[in-house]
Design an enzyme around this catalytic site. Structure first.
Site, mmCIF file in Angstrom:
data_model
loop_
_atom_site.group_PDB
_atom_site.id
_atom_site.type_symbol
_atom_site.label_atom_id
_atom_site.label_comp_id
_atom_site.label_asym_id
_atom_site.label_seq_id
_atom_site.Cartn_x
_atom_site.Cartn_y
_atom_site.Cartn_z
ATOM 1 N N HIS A 104 4.441 7.677 11.325
ATOM 2 C CA HIS A 104 4.133 7.491 9.908
ATOM 3 C C HIS A 104 3.659 8.868 9.437
ATOM 4 O O HIS A 104 2.497 9.071 9.122
ATOM 5 C CB HIS A 104 3.033 6.437 9.776
ATOM 6 C CG HIS A 104 2.861 5.893 8.389
ATOM 7 N ND1 HIS A 104 3.513 6.399 7.287
ATOM 8 C CD2 HIS A 104 2.092 4.882 7.920
ATOM 9 C CE1 HIS A 104 3.163 5.707 6.216
ATOM 10 N NE2 HIS A 104 2.302 4.799 6.570
ATOM 11 N N LYS A 136 24.495 -11.860 8.071
ATOM 12 C CA LYS A 136 25.269 -10.751 7.545
ATOM 13 C C LYS A 136 25.446 -9.618 8.555
ATOM 14 O O LYS A 136 26.467 -8.963 8.575
ATOM 15 C CB LYS A 136 24.644 -10.247 6.246
ATOM 16 C CG LYS A 136 24.746 -11.300 5.130
ATOM 17 C CD LYS A 136 24.319 -10.743 3.800
ATOM 18 C CE LYS A 136 24.616 -11.739 2.667
ATOM 19 N NZ LYS A 136 24.027 -11.335 1.399
ATOM 20 N N ARG A 161 0.814 -1.203 0.000
ATOM 21 C CA ARG A 161 0.000 0.000 0.000
ATOM 22 C C ARG A 161 0.863 1.277 0.000
ATOM 23 O O ARG A 161 0.783 2.096 -0.912
ATOM 24 C CB ARG A 161 -0.837 -0.065 1.283
ATOM 25 C CG ARG A 161 -1.835 0.981 1.540
ATOM 26 C CD ARG A 161 -2.481 0.654 2.910
ATOM 27 N NE ARG A 161 -2.819 -0.751 2.986
ATOM 28 C CZ ARG A 161 -3.949 -1.256 2.481
ATOM 29 N NH1 ARG A 161 -4.837 -0.472 1.936
ATOM 30 N NH2 ARG A 161 -4.168 -2.546 2.560
ATOM 31 N N THR A 162 1.666 1.433 1.007
ATOM 32 C CA THR A 162 2.485 2.638 1.148
ATOM 33 C C THR A 162 3.534 2.726 0.036
ATOM 34 O O THR A 162 3.777 3.782 -0.532
ATOM 35 C CB THR A 162 3.173 2.646 2.525
ATOM 36 O OG1 THR A 162 2.173 2.595 3.540
ATOM 37 C CG2 THR A 162 3.998 3.893 2.723
ATOM 38 N N ARG A 183 10.788 2.234 5.104
ATOM 39 C CA ARG A 183 9.915 1.595 6.095
ATOM 40 C C ARG A 183 10.808 0.703 6.946
ATOM 41 O O ARG A 183 11.455 -0.211 6.424
ATOM 42 C CB ARG A 183 8.858 0.734 5.369
ATOM 43 C CG ARG A 183 8.132 -0.315 6.227
ATOM 44 C CD ARG A 183 7.209 0.246 7.278
ATOM 45 N NE ARG A 183 6.145 1.033 6.735
ATOM 46 C CZ ARG A 183 4.875 0.652 6.667
ATOM 47 N NH1 ARG A 183 4.496 -0.506 7.164
ATOM 48 N NH2 ARG A 183 3.956 1.432 6.136
#
Lengths: 311, 311, 311
Positions: free
Chosen positions: A132, A82, A52-53, A104
């Site tokens: 957000h 890693k 969505r974002t 994100r």
């Protein structure tokens, strides 16, 4: 010409900048300049998937003529094997010459940490239970478009106020820039708004009221901002989650509750929803949660313009 | 100028439209117009990964000047924690202003459900065990290119006819528009074509014959459409799967079987294959399964043109 | 005009070609031609995720005007259920008309196998424990930029020399084209360089010395190439891994070791790092591991130009 140096926290904006963002978004709604970001490249760096974002930002970029590289799999940078730090990952991506990074991150504070090490501006697209901010901007913009103003409104935030970062960021903005509104915090015991936000609203003189009785205040509301109980934030405490779900179901928006609302009310939701807004409500013109998504596209276009070419 | 309103089911097309798709694909093969879809954006929305199909659509779009946003991870929309319906996801993506949505869904009927809620046309890129109509179109186009006609041909569908959605969609098309062909359904007991398709072929007067003896009919065939036993559709019933595998191995195309075929036969496969067509067959000019992939690119270009700019 | 037919192994290049790559990379650093690859399409085909390498190639392509289709999920081609060979996958992707394929494969020899079946040139972006030749090229380029030459230098390769494919590829290049340098192989017992590389260096007359005492040789070094102990290559043998980790920690680059180095030394690392180079070292001008990443972008631009439009 000013340049916006990324979007990290809701609190970073002064009121003039917020209004400027809205003005540019409005212009974009009327006329998308298809070559504005020619030659610019955005990196979508998602440590957890959010189609969505991500799509919203990538479409904003593409529609303005920019280009995109993208991963929903950024967490492999820091996999057990890693072990790279976020800081090293951000510095590495900077070396590839990207113009802006949409991040994100799965932990609070990610965007702020990233910004310290990044030449390219960072846009915070959600950092775990943190903020957000672009969602909060599009929420405010939606209220303003629907009501024609951001003053003197009765705004109810409903549902999971403990875990919803969108309602938290929205309260920051309202308190700091639009304190003449009244905020109703409507939630059951299990998911009440935390005290840091209440203190922040007190500090800025924003009147708020906390209740679990939505029905009682329904007729006076101008905006109802409904939210989903965020199962993923309950850390597998299913008993507590089930209690919260049951309690919030009494706060659901139904055909019945529509009858008690003003004709001019705007019903919002950050999406995804489960059934805290019944599907039968969707066709009512007071339901503006899909318009809200649409507004988000233009807010993100405005931010990309302000970051990449200035304002 | 007509616009094609998406591609949801094989049955949606009349014969004139099918022929038009083929004509445009043919034009595209001769000359790809590199700016035809300038300013158009496709969303690839895959609820299960399919690099093959996704790349085919995305390359068709890019080669015609369009742009793409893409996810192979769309299932996170409807993850246990978030629980969004397909319908809400589709409505959300529509708000971002995409021009066409290519949807791979993990359950039958996904494309049809999506279409009801989408302003942007939907292209069904496979919906679980349901349909895969663009594959059927490219299969037909390949037969027509190879044999110069779509009439009076002996066409054998071989292997896993119970679970293969490509052979099912192909039968629909043949029955409805090209009933003068003869279809041989060649499979072992475990993976026979289901009766709904047989009834459909009967209804439209398409002659078919069911056998497990490929060798016997081999010399008369014009097209052999081989398929893979789809392990993933056997729901972990490994005994049944092993039986099917053993039984279909007798139907494999080998150097030996090549000797019994017409010189003009076309050997097709929707890919991926295991070894139901032996690798040694690949270099034979009658093997057209990679040409089939190539044809798919142009069929998808044609469909994108018909959907996005009309015909 | 010559065309480079892909990049599969470090050994494929003659010295003139290596120097040509460096010359074109240098030009690109001064001036990126934004339309050079208009109309060209790259497929990123990653059988294991590597955002770092993938982004580097994709940004090189986008900055030169090309387009990209991309998957980090290519392993689903060969999933248990579907069982497609790499060869079939490569032939399939070729049918979509891509101009170049960047392949990260999970097993040694993948790029070579792919090349046999591909019309589009293959660029090896790492094949399991095999090679990563574009990394070796950017490493050499970085040495040359930092020291102004590739002759008569004392170059230490430090850390996990048994499992690091970057140090292996680098040794190939040094031995074949730049044998006047001296290579110090600095590692504990657990992660020593394998004999095939030592034999290769012997064959080409490149002097090397093996030691576990970094401190002793530190003052004479012109380049220190530090590496991470690759946990993922230890096949869950955690005892051996822990021993290797402990032993290599003595080889870490610290503020203390900086004092013993030449002012002109270049400290390199293929990244990601854990803490074998302390974070406090980053701000020292002798730390060039992020410059190294930057150089990689231009090496990849140069290779894409040589492959797609010639030189």
């Amino acid at each position: 010409m000013k340049m916006l140096n990324g979007v990290v926290r809701a609190q970073q904006f002064d009121k003039a900048t917020v209004e400027k963002i809205f003005a540019i978004a409005k212009e974009m709604e009327n006329n998308v300049p298809p070559d504005l970001l020619n030659g610019k490249i955005m990196a979508s760096l998602f440590y957890e998937p959010s189609t969505r974002t991500r799509f919203s930002f990538e479409l904003a970029m593409l529609k303005l003529g920019g280009k995109v590289v993208s991963t929903e799999n950024a967490r492999e940078f820091s996999s057990a094997a890693k072990g790279e730090t976020l800081e090293d990952s951000i510095r590495t991506i900077n070396q590839y010459g990207v113009d802006v990074i949409v991040l994100r991150y799965n932990k609070k504070g990610g965007a702020k940490r990233a910004q310290k090490f990044s030449k390219a501006p960072i846009i915070n697209a959600g950092d775990g239970p943190g903020q957000h901010p672009t969602q909060a901007l599009l929420d405010l913009y939606t209220i303003k478009k629907h009501q024609g103003k951001l003053e003197g409104l009765n705004i109810a935030l409903v549902g999971d106020l403990a875990n919803g970062r969108t309602v938290r960021s929205l309260c920051y903005f309202l308190a700091k820039h639009y304190p003449s509104n009244v905020v109703y915090l409507v939630s059951p015991e299990q998911t009440k708004m935390k005290s840091d936000i209440k203190n922040y609203m007190d500090k800025y003189g924003l009147a708020w009221n906390e209740t679990d009785n939505l029905e009682f205040i329904l007729p006076r509301l101008d905006i109802i901002y409904q939210t989903r109980v965020q199962k993923e934030r309950f850390n597998k405490n299913t008993t507590l989650y089930d209690q919260a779900l049951e309690a919030t179901d009494k706060l659901a928006i139904t055909d019945e509750s529509l009858k008690q609302m003003k004709e001019t009310v705007g019903i919002m939701h950050p999406l995804p929803r489960n059934d805290e807004i019944r599907y039968s409500v969707d066709k009512n013109p007071r339901a503006i949660y899909f318009a809200q998504v649409h507004n988000g596209l233009f807010i993100r276009m405005a931010l990309l313009k302000m970051i990449l070419v200035g304002y």
